[in-house]
Design an enzyme around this catalytic site. Structure first.
Site, PDB file in Angstrom:
ATOM      1  N   ASP A 240     -16.515  25.970  -8.637  1.00 50.53           N
ATOM      2  CA  ASP A 240     -16.108  27.174  -9.356  1.00 50.53           C
ATOM      3  C   ASP A 240     -14.911  26.836 -10.256  1.00 50.53           C
ATOM      4  OD1 ASP A 240     -16.479  30.303  -9.321  1.00 50.53           O
ATOM      5  OD2 ASP A 240     -14.321  29.922  -9.395  1.00 50.53           O
TER       6      ASP A 240
ATOM      7  N   ASP B 135     -17.988  30.033 -23.167  1.00 52.54           N
ATOM      8  CA  ASP B 135     -19.314  29.392 -23.130  1.00 52.54           C
ATOM      9  C   ASP B 135     -19.209  27.892 -23.374  1.00 52.54           C
ATOM     10  OD1 ASP B 135     -20.464  31.817 -22.614  1.00 52.54           O
ATOM     11  OD2 ASP B 135     -21.157  32.172 -24.666  1.00 52.54           O
TER      12      ASP B 135
ATOM     13  N   GLU C 231     -19.319  31.356 -13.641  1.00 50.66           N
ATOM     14  CA  GLU C 231     -18.618  30.080 -13.748  1.00 50.66           C
ATOM     15  C   GLU C 231     -18.854  29.203 -12.524  1.00 50.66           C
ATOM     16  OE1 GLU C 231     -15.538  33.099 -12.199  1.00 50.66           O
ATOM     17  OE2 GLU C 231     -17.290  33.067 -13.493  1.00 50.66           O
TER      18      GLU C 231
ATOM     19  N   ASN D 216     -11.483  33.257 -20.756  1.00 52.62           N
ATOM     20  CA  ASN D 216     -12.204  34.219 -21.586  1.00 52.62           C
ATOM     21  C   ASN D 216     -11.250  35.205 -22.244  1.00 52.62           C
ATOM     22  OD1 ASN D 216     -14.864  33.342 -21.339  1.00 52.62           O
ATOM     23  ND2 ASN D 216     -15.179  34.417 -19.394  1.00 52.62           N
TER      24      ASN D 216
END
Length: 537
Positions: free
Chosen positions: A408, A425, A451, A416
């Site tokens: 993770d 992305d 993620e 973000n």
């Protein structure tokens, strides 16, 4: 008499018209089913071909990258060894032999290693059983290597002394005064256990008939599931001809044995070799037959009912069948759109049209479902969660030992929020590339969601998986990410069947270990049930 003739003609005309209408309606239904099956067959065939070609090309690229990295490592190993012999005049025979033996056994790159002086005399060899020590070289490749005075890789050739099919690599030897003193060379015995067999031996041929092979820059087979074919000239193969020209790609081919194949091929930059991954057409046709049988199973009963209805309701339905035939005429292509259904004045014809529309809608839904069941994640190119779960259940059912790593990204929401979702992305793709390049071909990399990523390491213990996880974590910290700052990850590890024989429980334990890594400071890898303290890099 004229009246009787008129009645007879009227009766004949009535029967003929009913039979004609029934026959036409029945034929329409049969054609509908035939067109549907044909369209589905062609669509599925093209989809299978495209998918197989893409997968084979992807596998060929991965294998060529592996071979390229291998040969670079082999070349560097020879260069390093050559540097050790700069003081060769100060070394004794026993010391030289020990160094050669250590070099051969420590890397396992070469089946044998030799030292050849500038006059072509083999001064030392490992292992001694090769029996060439004290002899002058006579082979074309060895003479070319000696004369080149630079890095050299031969084409595959058969030695006159042992009859082995080999590839010879060498590096020049210079003493500490820069005087040329010969070459140090390593040989790969193509027909015996070698470094290529160690890396690719278990993956050369799949259960579905797919396999791969390698060719040299001159078009001779270097690696093949059938060892009797090693050294065979396959330059007549169109794919091999393109590899010789340095081209990579995918296409349908007919091999030198006349077998139709779907091939993906890629060149190896380090040595000009080529890797070809092929799947026989017969495998694809078997899948198509299963697909058609499934389609028949789903459509046989509805169309049988529909046929009975058509026979019973044929009289008086000629006009409504015009619109039905028009609908059928538009479904012969791979993709079609169902028009908005119009009501017919005739109740029976309306019900029949509705039944066909339902059947076509069901077929379209099944076709769309095939597309939705794609095995890869569209953003990262990794396998998706559905495929991951299928593979993990398959391995546990087979009793195959493996380890799972759940990864993770730390503080991904902040990335973000700070840089935008497009940058997020790019970070996901960057993580996917790093993870893919850190594992072996037999391992599985998946994007689980958001993620979170999951790795399945085939025949790997928890401790070995921990080393892989640490390698991924270190690579991410040392490399430049798309947001120009180090990306850290937390990883949880569990081993089957050590930690649990249940795939669901195994994943849960690895996920718990991941959260343990998060809770203890992030940027670390933790094995299930064991807190492994990691020093941050």
């Amino acid at each position: 008499m004229p009246k009787l003739r008129s009645i007879s003609e009227k009766t004949w005309s009535k029967v003929s018209l009913t039979t004609l209408l029934t026959g036409l309606a029945s034929l329409s239904v049969l054609l509908t089913s035939t067109i549907l099956l044909t369209a589905s067959y062609q669509s599925k065939k093209q989809s299978l071909m495209d998918t197989t070609l893409s997968l084979n090309l992807s596998n060929a690229n991965k294998m060529s990258h592996t071979v390229d990295s291998l040969f670079i490592s082999m070349r560097n190993s020879l260069k390093y060894s050559a540097s050790l012999f700069m003081a060769i005049d100060d070394m004794g025979e026993d010391e030289i032999d020990r160094k050669l033996e250590l070099m051969r056994n420590s890397s396992n790159y070469f089946n044998s290693i030799i030292l050849v002086n500038e006059k072509g005399l083999v001064s030392n060899v490992s292992p001694q059983a090769v029996g060439t020590k004290g002899k002058f070289i006579s082979g074309k490749a060895a003479l070319e290597a000696l004369a080149a005075k630079e890095s050299y890789v031969s084409e595959p050739y058969t030695t006159s002394s042992t009859g082995r099919l080999i590839v010879f690599m060498s590096e020049p030897l210079f003493d500490k005064h820069g005087v040329y003193r010969g070459v140090i060379g390593g040989t790969i015995y193509l027909q015996q256990n070698n470094v290529l067999h160690m890396i690719f031996g278990d993956t050369a041929r799949d259960d579905d008939g797919s396999y791969f092979y390698m060719v040299g820059s001159d078009g001779h087979l270097l690696y093949h599931p059938d060892q009797e074919r090693l050294g065979e000239d396959v330059t007549a193969n169109k794919v091999v001809q393109k590899l010789i020209q340095g081209r990579s790609g995918q296409e349908q081919v007919v091999n030198t044995k006349g077998v139709r194949l779907l091939a993906g091929y890629s060149t190896v930059p380090a040595n000009g070799w080529g890797v070809v991954v092929v799947s026989p057409f017969s495998v694809m046709y078997e899948q198509l037959i299963r697909h058609i049988m499934t389609m028949l199973l789903y459509t046989l009963l509805p169309f049988a009912v529909l046929m009975v209805a058509v026979v019973l309701l044929a009289r008086g339905l000629a006009k409504p069948f015009v619109s039905l035939a028009d609908l059928v005429s538009h479904i012969g292509t791979d993709k079609f759109e169902l028009p908005e259904r119009k009501q017919h004045w005739n109740r029976e014809a309306d019900l029949l049209t509705e039944a066909i529309s339902l059947a076509l809608t069901d077929l379209k839904r099944q076709t769309d479902q095939l597309t939705l069941d794609a095995i890869t994640d569209p953003l990262t190119g990794l396998l998706n969660r559905r495929t991951f779960e299928s593979i993990m259940h398959e391995w546990t059912q087979e009793g195959t030992p493996f380890s799972i790593i759940v990864l993770d990204i730390d503080r991904f929401k902040a990335i973000n929020d700070t840089y935008g979702h497009q940058a997020g992305d790019e970070v996901l793709k960057y993580i996917a590339d790093t993870v893919s390049s850190s594992v072996r071909l037999q391992d599985v990399c998946c994007r689980y969601g958001g993620e979170e990523f999951v790795l399945l390491l085939h025949l790997c213990s928890a401790q070995e998986a921990h080393m892989v996880a640490e390698g991924i974590r270190a690579s991410l910290m040392k490399s430049t990410s798309p947001v120009s700052k180090p990306i850290t990850v937390s990883l949880g590890i569990a081993q089957y069947p050590l930690h649990s024989p249940s795939p669901d429980e195994l994943f849960r334990l690895a996920d718990q270990a991941l959260y343990k890594a998060k809770e203890t400071g992030r940027n670390r890898a933790v094995i299930a049930d064991t807190v492994v303290a990691q020093r941050k890099l």
